[in-house]
Design a protein around this motif. Structure first.
Motif, mmCIF file in Angstrom:
data_model
loop_
_atom_site.group_PDB
_atom_site.id
_atom_site.type_symbol
_atom_site.label_atom_id
_atom_site.label_comp_id
_atom_site.label_asym_id
_atom_site.label_seq_id
_atom_site.Cartn_x
_atom_site.Cartn_y
_atom_site.Cartn_z
ATOM 1 N N CYS A 32 -70.554 12.361 21.890
ATOM 2 C CA CYS A 32 -71.841 11.773 21.492
ATOM 3 C C CYS A 32 -72.673 11.413 22.714
ATOM 4 O O CYS A 32 -73.880 11.642 22.744
ATOM 5 C CB CYS A 32 -71.613 10.538 20.635
ATOM 6 N N THR A 35 -74.129 14.612 24.232
ATOM 7 C CA THR A 35 -75.204 15.169 23.400
ATOM 8 C C THR A 35 -76.511 14.415 23.613
ATOM 9 O O THR A 35 -77.557 15.021 23.837
ATOM 10 C CB THR A 35 -74.811 15.109 21.913
ATOM 11 N N ASP A 39 -80.407 15.313 25.795
ATOM 12 C CA ASP A 39 -81.734 15.212 25.202
ATOM 13 C C ASP A 39 -82.696 14.352 26.012
ATOM 14 O O ASP A 39 -83.902 14.472 25.873
ATOM 15 C CB ASP A 39 -81.641 14.638 23.789
ATOM 16 N N THR A 99 -81.052 17.187 19.476
ATOM 17 C CA THR A 99 -80.887 16.344 18.288
ATOM 18 C C THR A 99 -82.085 16.407 17.351
ATOM 19 O O THR A 99 -82.015 15.887 16.248
ATOM 20 C CB THR A 99 -80.642 14.877 18.689
#
Length: 109
Positions: A32, A35, A39, A99
């Motif tokens: 997590c 990820t 971004d 995302t």
């Protein structure tokens, strides 16, 4: 964390089930974190851009709410309440690449 696990394994203070759960939670947290950190540079550069002339609408309530639109890219955007904007008009939408979180919606004249 790794050194604490290693010490506890050597001392046999941690049983196999607890060790497995701990490693699983650490791996999920790491995935997590990676990820969302990928971004951040996209968001700082202004994100991806999209121009549309019609915003989607919703059908249903709560967890069963679905986005209704013909534009496949709009269906997958997150973090925006489409009802706060007029349905028809020319819009400039900025969002993150991975995302797909909406950063900004601007109505063009």
């Amino acid at each position: 964390m790794f050194f604490i696990w290693k010490k506890r394994i050597k001392d046999d203070d941690m049983d196999n089930e607890t060790l497995g759960v701990t490693i699983f939670i650490a791996c999920v947290s790491l995935i997590c974190l990676i990820t969302f950190s990928l971004d951040i540079p996209c968001a700082l550069r202004g994100g991806q851009e999209m121009y549309v002339n019609e915003l989607p609408s919703y059908i249903g309530f709560g967890r069963f709410r679905r986005t209704i639109t013909d534009n496949e890219e709009l269906k997958h955007l997150n973090g925006c309440i489409w009802d706060a904007y007029e349905k028809y008009g020319n819009y400039h939408i900025r969002y993150t690449k991975i995302t797909r979180i909406v950063l900004d919606i601007e109505k063009l004249d």
